[in-house]
Scaffold this active site. Structure first.
Site, PDB file in Angstrom:
ATOM      1  N   THR A  19      -8.185 -13.903   3.253  1.00 10.70           N
ATOM      2  CA  THR A  19      -7.739 -14.830   4.304  1.00 10.70           C
ATOM      3  C   THR A  19      -8.918 -15.444   5.033  1.00 10.70           C
ATOM      4  O   THR A  19      -8.847 -16.580   5.505  1.00 10.70           O
ATOM      5  CB  THR A  19      -6.823 -14.071   5.289  1.00 10.70           C
ATOM      6  OG1 THR A  19      -5.665 -13.672   4.573  1.00 10.70           O
ATOM      7  CG2 THR A  19      -6.404 -14.929   6.462  1.00 10.70           C
ATOM      8  N   TYR A  33      -0.358 -19.733   3.155  1.00 10.67           N
ATOM      9  CA  TYR A  33      -1.683 -20.298   2.894  1.00 10.67           C
ATOM     10  C   TYR A  33      -2.225 -19.686   1.615  1.00 10.67           C
ATOM     11  O   TYR A  33      -1.691 -18.714   1.091  1.00 10.67           O
ATOM     12  CB  TYR A  33      -2.636 -20.018   4.072  1.00 10.67           C
ATOM     13  CG  TYR A  33      -2.848 -18.547   4.337  1.00 10.67           C
ATOM     14  CD1 TYR A  33      -3.872 -17.850   3.706  1.00 10.67           C
ATOM     15  CD2 TYR A  33      -2.010 -17.834   5.191  1.00 10.67           C
ATOM     16  CE1 TYR A  33      -4.044 -16.490   3.919  1.00 10.67           C
ATOM     17  CE2 TYR A  33      -2.186 -16.488   5.404  1.00 10.67           C
ATOM     18  CZ  TYR A  33      -3.201 -15.821   4.769  1.00 10.67           C
ATOM     19  OH  TYR A  33      -3.368 -14.480   4.966  1.00 10.67           O
ATOM     20  N   SER A  66      -7.130 -10.210  -2.081  1.00  7.59           N
ATOM     21  CA  SER A  66      -7.710  -8.897  -2.381  1.00  7.59           C
ATOM     22  C   SER A  66      -6.781  -8.008  -3.213  1.00  7.59           C
ATOM     23  O   SER A  66      -7.219  -7.006  -3.766  1.00  7.59           O
ATOM     24  CB  SER A  66      -8.146  -8.187  -1.095  1.00  7.59           C
ATOM     25  OG  SER A  66      -7.035  -7.805  -0.331  1.00  7.59           O
ATOM     26  N   THR A  99      -8.056  -8.639   3.733  1.00  9.98           N
ATOM     27  CA  THR A  99      -7.825  -7.398   4.482  1.00  9.98           C
ATOM     28  C   THR A  99      -6.857  -6.440   3.779  1.00  9.98           C
ATOM     29  O   THR A  99      -6.837  -5.262   4.087  1.00  9.98           O
ATOM     30  CB  THR A  99      -7.263  -7.704   5.888  1.00  9.98           C
ATOM     31  OG1 THR A  99      -6.015  -8.380   5.749  1.00  9.98           O
ATOM     32  CG2 THR A  99      -8.228  -8.533   6.704  1.00  9.98           C
ATOM     33  N   ASP A 100      -6.059  -6.972   2.830  1.00  8.84           N
ATOM     34  CA  ASP A 100      -5.009  -6.109   2.251  1.00  8.84           C
ATOM     35  C   ASP A 100      -5.570  -4.876   1.546  1.00  8.84           C
ATOM     36  O   ASP A 100      -5.004  -3.790   1.650  1.00  8.84           O
ATOM     37  CB  ASP A 100      -4.137  -6.923   1.279  1.00  8.84           C
ATOM     38  CG  ASP A 100      -3.235  -7.899   2.020  1.00  8.84           C
ATOM     39  OD1 ASP A 100      -3.129  -7.796   3.256  1.00  8.84           O
ATOM     40  OD2 ASP A 100      -2.629  -8.763   1.359  1.00  8.84           O
ATOM     41  N   LYS A 172      -5.775  -0.203   7.173  1.00  6.86           N
ATOM     42  CA  LYS A 172      -5.016  -1.344   7.703  1.00  6.86           C
ATOM     43  C   LYS A 172      -3.677  -0.822   8.212  1.00  6.86           C
ATOM     44  O   LYS A 172      -2.919  -0.215   7.452  1.00  6.86           O
ATOM     45  CB  LYS A 172      -4.830  -2.412   6.618  1.00  6.86           C
ATOM     46  CG  LYS A 172      -4.176  -3.678   7.150  1.00  6.86           C
ATOM     47  CD  LYS A 172      -4.164  -4.815   6.139  1.00  6.86           C
ATOM     48  CE  LYS A 172      -3.544  -6.062   6.785  1.00  6.86           C
ATOM     49  NZ  LYS A 172      -3.494  -7.211   5.892  1.00  6.86           N
ATOM     50  N   GLU A 292      -3.697  26.401  -7.247  1.00  7.73           N
ATOM     51  CA  GLU A 292      -2.960  26.553  -8.513  1.00  7.73           C
ATOM     52  C   GLU A 292      -1.798  25.557  -8.608  1.00  7.73           C
ATOM     53  O   GLU A 292      -1.214  25.361  -9.673  1.00  7.73           O
ATOM     54  CB  GLU A 292      -2.490  28.002  -8.710  1.00  7.73           C
ATOM     55  CG  GLU A 292      -1.566  28.603  -7.679  1.00  7.73           C
ATOM     56  CD  GLU A 292      -2.258  29.027  -6.373  1.00  7.73           C
ATOM     57  OE1 GLU A 292      -3.495  28.857  -6.241  1.00  7.73           O
ATOM     58  OE2 GLU A 292      -1.545  29.494  -5.464  1.00  7.73           O
TER      59      GLU A 292
HETATM   60  C1  SIN Z   1      -5.955 -10.701   1.163  1.00  6.81           C
HETATM   61  O1  SIN Z   1      -6.033  -9.504   1.339  1.00  6.81           O
HETATM   62  O2  SIN Z   1      -6.617 -11.303   0.298  1.00  6.81           O
HETATM   63  C2  SIN Z   1      -4.983 -11.520   1.936  1.00  6.81           C
HETATM   64  C3  SIN Z   1      -4.730 -10.996   3.290  1.00  6.81           C
HETATM   65  C4  SIN Z   1      -5.900 -11.029   4.209  1.00  6.81           C
HETATM   66  O3  SIN Z   1      -7.042 -11.256   3.860  1.00  6.81           O
HETATM   67  O4  SIN Z   1      -5.657 -10.771   5.421  1.00  6.81           O
END
Ligand code: SIN
Length: 329
Positions: A19, A33, A66, A99-100, A172, A292
């Site tokens: 993002t 987006y 991501s 961020t994902d 996150k 175990e």
């Molecule tokens: C992503 O992870 O590529 C999309 C979401 C983000 O960056 O917040």
């Protein structure tokens, strides 16, 4: 520059998309987006002030959302960063990232790059085209952090929303809010005021953090995460084994309990030497398991436990060594 002029520290920025590099048709639309639309030069052009902080060079490593990043990409990125640092080409590293899955990349780099220099992973929750986009300030602060001597010997760090977080612990926690990265038990390492970092504590690394040497790893094995719930059957665990997984992490309930069918299937696999790690789906706390019956992931969440297990298997660790990566003595 004259001989007497102050030399700025060198910071290398690897851009991967997300993002922070996202573009929307409308500056009020933060939902629809395209992540990974703007290149590294566009990101730098949005923050000309960055050149007062560091001698910055950028490299477009990827430009994707991501969720598209694969473990082979992480391996390649870790090796590239190690090379930059070993050859003295940078005093600090910044990785721009969606961020994902940012926490997975940050955790991987934390466990594999051997350095005391700062590695800062940065993202944004609003696309670059948005009113009040958070990316430019995040990038400026990430670069300031990577260039800062006080940021050394703290492991890889995540920077968003003025907060400096340990890559080892942060996760996150919110799908939309700017304040999404948190380590609710361990807290932040520090915070930013404008472009100046402030640390709460002197430099330290997380207790028992394992370190892996990627230089001899050319491929990472398949390790899947299976989510437990009240009716969870053994089918998905078996499907992982059938597709060639060399280990499985169960996102279990409580402090490491899976459904009876999953527990039984996991026990059978454990007896054959196939590693099954039990983490907790609660988001906090310590997952345990008698050895175990499997391996408790300790404080490591499921998506990060998967990374530890991939690296441990690729390093040919035996079951005792794997267990120690999660529960250091
Ligand atoms: C992503 O992870 O590529 C999309 C979401 C983000 O960056 O917040």
């Amino acid at each position: 520059m004259s001989d007497t002029a102050e030399k700025l520290p060198k910071v290398k920025i690897f851009a991967t998309g997300g993002t922070i590099a996202g573009a929307s048709k409308s500056n009020t639309d933060n939902l629809h987006y395209q992540a990974g639309s703007i290149g590294i030069q566009g990101l730098l052009d949005a923050v000309p002030e960055i050149h007062r902080i560091a001698e910055v060079s950028g490299e477009q490593f990827l430009n994707v959302g991501s969720h598209e990043i694969r473990s082979q990409d992480l391996l390649k990125l870790s090796k590239l960063i190690q090379e930059q640092l070993d050859e003295g080409l940078a005093e600090g590293i910044v990785v721009t990232h969606g961020t994902d899955t940012l926490e997975e990349t940050a955790f991987f780099l934390d466990l594999t790059v051997k350095t005391d220099k700062p590695i800062v992973i940065v993202g944004a929750m609003r696309p670059a085209t948005a009113i009040s986009a958070d990316g430019p300030l995040n990038l400026l602060q990430a670069t300031a952090l990577a260039a800062n001597l006080q940021a050394r010997s703290r492991g890889a760090m995540v920077l968003l929303n003025d907060r400096i977080q340990s890559a080892y612990y942060t996760t996150k926690t919110h799908a939309n809010a700017l304040d999404t990265f948190r380590a609710s038990e361990q807290g932040s390492l520090g915070f930013f005021q404008n472009a100046t970092p402030h640390f709460y504590y002197s430099a330290a690394n997380p207790t028992g953090k394992p370190q892996f040497n990627c230089s001899k790893i050319s491929e990472l094995p398949i390790v899947d995460v299976v989510y437990s719930h009240q009716d969870a059957g053994a089918d998905l665990l078996q499907a992982s084994v059938d597709r060639g997984a060399k280990g499985v992490v169960i996102a279990a309930s409580g402090n490491g309990w899976a459904s009876p069918a999953l527990e039984l299937a996991a026990l059978k696999l454990t007896k054959t030497g196939f590693p099954v790690v039990f983490s907790t789906r609660t988001g906090n706390g310590f997952a345990i398991k008698p050895i175990e019956q499997g391996i408790g992931s300790g404080l490591i969440n499921a998506q990060k436990a998967r990374i530890v297990l991939m690296l441990a298997l690729a390093s040919n660790y035996n079951s005792e060594q794997i267990s120690q990566c999660f529960n250091p003595a």
